[in-house]
Design a protein around this motif. Structure first.
Motif, PDB file in Angstrom:
ATOM      1  N   THR A 144      -9.164  -5.669  35.272  1.00  0.00           N
ATOM      2  CA  THR A 144     -10.517  -5.144  35.444  1.00  0.00           C
ATOM      3  C   THR A 144     -11.527  -6.237  35.154  1.00  0.00           C
ATOM      4  OG1 THR A 144     -12.043  -3.385  34.758  1.00  0.00           O
ATOM      5  CG2 THR A 144     -10.667  -4.364  33.047  1.00  0.00           C
ATOM      6  N   ALA A 145     -12.738  -6.046  35.636  1.00  0.00           N
ATOM      7  CA  ALA A 145     -13.764  -7.074  35.436  1.00  0.00           C
ATOM      8  C   ALA A 145     -14.166  -7.182  33.977  1.00  0.00           C
ATOM      9  CB  ALA A 145     -14.991  -6.747  36.295  1.00  0.00           C
ATOM     10  N   GLN A 146     -14.227  -6.048  33.312  1.00  0.00           N
ATOM     11  CA  GLN A 146     -14.651  -6.038  31.916  1.00  0.00           C
ATOM     12  C   GLN A 146     -14.230  -4.704  31.301  1.00  0.00           C
ATOM     13  OE1 GLN A 146     -18.696  -7.218  31.510  1.00  0.00           O
ATOM     14  NE2 GLN A 146     -18.780  -6.926  29.296  1.00  0.00           N
ATOM     15  N   LEU A 147     -13.856  -4.723  30.031  1.00  0.00           N
ATOM     16  CA  LEU A 147     -13.456  -3.486  29.376  1.00  0.00           C
ATOM     17  C   LEU A 147     -14.669  -2.564  29.213  1.00  0.00           C
ATOM     18  CD1 LEU A 147     -11.067  -4.758  26.544  1.00  0.00           C
ATOM     19  CD2 LEU A 147     -10.423  -3.648  28.694  1.00  0.00           C
ATOM     20  N   PRO A 148     -14.497  -1.275  29.479  1.00  0.00           N
ATOM     21  CA  PRO A 148     -15.605  -0.332  29.285  1.00  0.00           C
ATOM     22  C   PRO A 148     -16.048  -0.309  27.827  1.00  0.00           C
ATOM     23  CG  PRO A 148     -13.792   0.670  30.513  1.00  0.00           C
ATOM     24  CD  PRO A 148     -13.292  -0.641  29.996  1.00  0.00           C
ATOM     25  N   ASN A 149     -17.270   0.143  27.620  1.00  0.00           N
ATOM     26  CA  ASN A 149     -17.819   0.150  26.261  1.00  0.00           C
ATOM     27  C   ASN A 149     -16.976   0.960  25.290  1.00  0.00           C
ATOM     28  OD1 ASN A 149     -19.970  -1.483  26.968  1.00  0.00           O
ATOM     29  ND2 ASN A 149     -21.328   0.253  27.440  1.00  0.00           N
ATOM     30  N   HIS A 150     -16.475   2.119  25.728  1.00  0.00           N
ATOM     31  CA  HIS A 150     -15.704   2.949  24.802  1.00  0.00           C
ATOM     32  C   HIS A 150     -14.380   2.288  24.435  1.00  0.00           C
ATOM     33  CE1 HIS A 150     -13.846   4.157  28.655  1.00  0.00           C
ATOM     34  NE2 HIS A 150     -12.802   4.535  27.932  1.00  0.00           N
ATOM     35  N   VAL A 151     -13.808   1.523  25.356  1.00  0.00           N
ATOM     36  CA  VAL A 151     -12.573   0.792  25.043  1.00  0.00           C
ATOM     37  C   VAL A 151     -12.886  -0.388  24.126  1.00  0.00           C
ATOM     38  CG1 VAL A 151     -10.657  -0.553  25.993  1.00  0.00           C
ATOM     39  CG2 VAL A 151     -11.480   1.490  27.197  1.00  0.00           C
ATOM     40  N   TRP A 152     -13.978  -1.090  24.435  1.00  0.00           N
ATOM     41  CA  TRP A 152     -14.337  -2.220  23.574  1.00  0.00           C
ATOM     42  C   TRP A 152     -14.665  -1.753  22.161  1.00  0.00           C
ATOM     43  CZ3 TRP A 152     -13.275  -7.041  23.581  1.00  0.00           C
ATOM     44  CH2 TRP A 152     -13.917  -7.889  22.685  1.00  0.00           C
ATOM     45  N   GLY A 153     -15.171  -0.548  22.027  1.00  0.00           N
ATOM     46  CA  GLY A 153     -15.402   0.012  20.700  1.00  0.00           C
ATOM     47  C   GLY A 153     -14.119   0.120  19.907  1.00  0.00           C
ATOM     48  N   GLN A 154     -13.027   0.459  20.581  1.00  0.00           N
ATOM     49  CA  GLN A 154     -11.721   0.513  19.909  1.00  0.00           C
ATOM     50  C   GLN A 154     -11.247  -0.890  19.525  1.00  0.00           C
ATOM     51  OE1 GLN A 154      -9.955   3.204  18.932  1.00  0.00           O
ATOM     52  NE2 GLN A 154     -11.754   4.373  19.575  1.00  0.00           N
ATOM     53  N   VAL A 155     -11.542  -1.862  20.378  1.00  0.00           N
ATOM     54  CA  VAL A 155     -11.182  -3.248  20.056  1.00  0.00           C
ATOM     55  C   VAL A 155     -11.906  -3.690  18.790  1.00  0.00           C
ATOM     56  CG1 VAL A 155     -11.324  -5.649  20.827  1.00  0.00           C
ATOM     57  CG2 VAL A 155     -10.735  -3.851  22.463  1.00  0.00           C
ATOM     58  N   GLU A 156     -13.196  -3.404  18.730  1.00  0.00           N
ATOM     59  CA  GLU A 156     -13.970  -3.772  17.547  1.00  0.00           C
ATOM     60  C   GLU A 156     -13.398  -3.104  16.297  1.00  0.00           C
ATOM     61  OE1 GLU A 156     -18.073  -2.882  18.144  1.00  0.00           O
ATOM     62  OE2 GLU A 156     -18.440  -4.699  19.307  1.00  0.00           O
ATOM     63  N   SER A 157     -13.018  -1.833  16.424  1.00  0.00           N
ATOM     64  CA  SER A 157     -12.453  -1.103  15.285  1.00  0.00           C
ATOM     65  C   SER A 157     -11.151  -1.749  14.819  1.00  0.00           C
ATOM     66  CB  SER A 157     -12.214   0.354  15.676  1.00  0.00           C
ATOM     67  OG  SER A 157     -11.581   1.062  14.622  1.00  0.00           O
ATOM     68  N   ASP A 158     -10.298  -2.130  15.761  1.00  0.00           N
ATOM     69  CA  ASP A 158      -9.018  -2.746  15.410  1.00  0.00           C
ATOM     70  C   ASP A 158      -9.216  -4.112  14.754  1.00  0.00           C
ATOM     71  OD1 ASP A 158      -7.471  -0.653  16.273  1.00  0.00           O
ATOM     72  OD2 ASP A 158      -7.164  -1.469  18.285  1.00  0.00           O
ATOM     73  N   LEU A 159     -10.126  -4.889  15.293  1.00  0.00           N
ATOM     74  CA  LEU A 159     -10.369  -6.211  14.717  1.00  0.00           C
ATOM     75  C   LEU A 159     -11.031  -6.104  13.347  1.00  0.00           C
ATOM     76  CD1 LEU A 159     -11.511  -8.174  17.901  1.00  0.00           C
ATOM     77  CD2 LEU A 159      -9.344  -8.377  16.680  1.00  0.00           C
ATOM     78  N   ASN A 160     -11.842  -5.089  13.178  1.00  0.00           N
ATOM     79  CA  ASN A 160     -12.444  -4.862  11.877  1.00  0.00           C
ATOM     80  C   ASN A 160     -11.385  -4.477  10.847  1.00  0.00           C
ATOM     81  OD1 ASN A 160     -14.636  -4.569  10.046  1.00  0.00           O
ATOM     82  ND2 ASN A 160     -14.509  -2.357  10.298  1.00  0.00           N
ATOM     83  N   ARG A 161     -10.427  -3.649  11.263  1.00  0.00           N
ATOM     84  CA  ARG A 161      -9.320  -3.287  10.370  1.00  0.00           C
ATOM     85  C   ARG A 161      -8.458  -4.505  10.046  1.00  0.00           C
ATOM     86  NH1 ARG A 161      -5.748   1.447  12.320  1.00  0.00           N
ATOM     87  NH2 ARG A 161      -6.015   0.458  14.354  1.00  0.00           N
ATOM     88  N   LEU A 162      -8.303  -5.385  11.015  1.00  0.00           N
ATOM     89  CA  LEU A 162      -7.541  -6.611  10.782  1.00  0.00           C
ATOM     90  C   LEU A 162      -8.215  -7.471   9.722  1.00  0.00           C
ATOM     91  CD1 LEU A 162      -5.216  -8.519  11.513  1.00  0.00           C
ATOM     92  CD2 LEU A 162      -6.637  -9.395  13.381  1.00  0.00           C
ATOM     93  N   GLN A 163      -9.536  -7.577   9.806  1.00  0.00           N
ATOM     94  CA  GLN A 163     -10.282  -8.324   8.795  1.00  0.00           C
ATOM     95  C   GLN A 163     -10.077  -7.714   7.418  1.00  0.00           C
ATOM     96  OE1 GLN A 163     -13.360  -7.115   7.214  1.00  0.00           O
ATOM     97  NE2 GLN A 163     -13.460  -8.982   5.973  1.00  0.00           N
ATOM     98  N   SER A 164     -10.031  -6.371   7.343  1.00  0.00           N
ATOM     99  CA  SER A 164      -9.807  -5.682   6.078  1.00  0.00           C
ATOM    100  C   SER A 164      -8.413  -5.956   5.533  1.00  0.00           C
ATOM    101  CB  SER A 164     -10.012  -4.177   6.270  1.00  0.00           C
ATOM    102  OG  SER A 164      -9.733  -3.469   5.084  1.00  0.00           O
ATOM    103  N   ILE A 165      -7.424  -6.015   6.418  1.00  0.00           N
ATOM    104  CA  ILE A 165      -6.045  -6.304   6.002  1.00  0.00           C
ATOM    105  C   ILE A 165      -5.959  -7.686   5.360  1.00  0.00           C
ATOM    106  CG2 ILE A 165      -3.743  -6.849   6.912  1.00  0.00           C
ATOM    107  CD1 ILE A 165      -4.156  -4.561   8.907  1.00  0.00           C
ATOM    108  N   VAL A 166      -6.629  -8.654   5.973  1.00  0.00           N
ATOM    109  CA  VAL A 166      -6.632 -10.009   5.418  1.00  0.00           C
ATOM    110  C   VAL A 166      -7.196  -9.991   3.998  1.00  0.00           C
ATOM    111  CG1 VAL A 166      -7.613 -12.317   5.643  1.00  0.00           C
ATOM    112  CG2 VAL A 166      -6.782 -11.114   7.672  1.00  0.00           C
ATOM    113  N   THR A 167      -8.287  -9.270   3.809  1.00  0.00           N
ATOM    114  CA  THR A 167      -8.903  -9.172   2.483  1.00  0.00           C
ATOM    115  C   THR A 167      -7.966  -8.518   1.482  1.00  0.00           C
ATOM    116  OG1 THR A 167     -11.104  -9.010   3.481  1.00  0.00           O
ATOM    117  CG2 THR A 167     -10.879  -8.265   1.207  1.00  0.00           C
TER     118      THR A 167
END
Length: 248
Positions: free
Chosen positions: A69-92
């Protein structure tokens, strides 16, 4: 009783904050607290490792979606942000566990001479404290290297706010989204490997501490048995013997 370090007090407990073992004045209480949180620490390391694996797999799915696809839809990208945010928390959380357990090792060595001389079977005479510090440094350097390769800095991954700010700027284009997904996937993969090493360190330290405690308790039990044997020894009846009296 098996001894495992606790994330009991201080900066956040089981969420990865550092335990201030030095605030515990009573030695008996220190040992009890270090022992009573055994399953919490083991379970936490296991859980965040599994979560990092899930995030790693999910980010790979998103990357495959983006290829079609040309770009991930906003609602999907919101899930990406959530996952990456959780990853940052795991590192901490991983960093907090390592600090807390290294701190427990230092305090026990200060409080108990027998613990400070107990052999931990670590290579090159290393202590658990220094080994955890080495793990933490390696973990931070690995993440920093990944971010640097993408022209980002480690500081951009140290807090939720800065992480999300960087991600939002990337999400404006398909190339930026793919870049963020690739970075997140690589960090997640590295974190899974590092957490597996951390879990191995935890298990090794737990075994050593449990053996030390059992050795200490065995010595106390032996000393108590000897005292009881001494004070409960039968007395000999001296009646019928020669009377003690002055002779002159």
């Amino acid at each position: 009783m098996t001894l495992i370090p606790s994330a009991h007090a201080g900066g956040g407990g089981i969420t990865g904050g550092a335990t201030e073992w030095t605030q515990i004045a009573n030695n008996g209480e220190l040992i009890s607290l270090v022992g009573n949180s055994a399953e919490q620490i083991n379970n936490q390391v296991t859980q965040i490792t599994q979560l990092a694996q899930q995030i790693q797999n999910q980010l790979k799915i998103y990357a495959n979606m983006l290829q079609n696809t040309a770009q991930l839809p906003n609602h999907v990208w919101g899930q990406v942000e959530s996952d990456l945010n959780r990853l940052q928390s795991i590192v901490t959380q991983g960093q907090g566990i390592a600090f807390s357990m290294g701190n427990a090792d230092d305090v026990l060595k200060q409080r108990f001479q027998s613990f400070s001389t107990f052999k931990s079977n670590l290579p090159n005479g290393a202590s658990f404290s220094s080994t955890y510090e080495g793990w933490s440094n390696t973990n931070r350097d690995t993440i920093a290297g990944t971010l640097k390769a993408a022209n980002l800095t480690a500081e951009q991954f140290q807090s939720e706010e800065s992480t999300m700010s960087s991600l939002r700027s990337m999400s404006e284009s398909a190339d930026g989204q793919m870049k963020a997904l690739q970075i997140g996937h690589e960090i997640a993969a590295q974190e899974v490997a590092q957490l597996q090493k951390l879990r191995g360190l935890v298990s090794q330290q737990v075994t050593m501490m449990g053996t030390w405690y059992q050795s200490e308790q065995a010595q106390k039990d032996l000393a108590q048995a000897r005292r009881e044997q001494f004070f409960n020894a039968p007395t000999n009846d001296i009646r019928g013997g020669q009377t003690m009296e002055p002779r002159w």
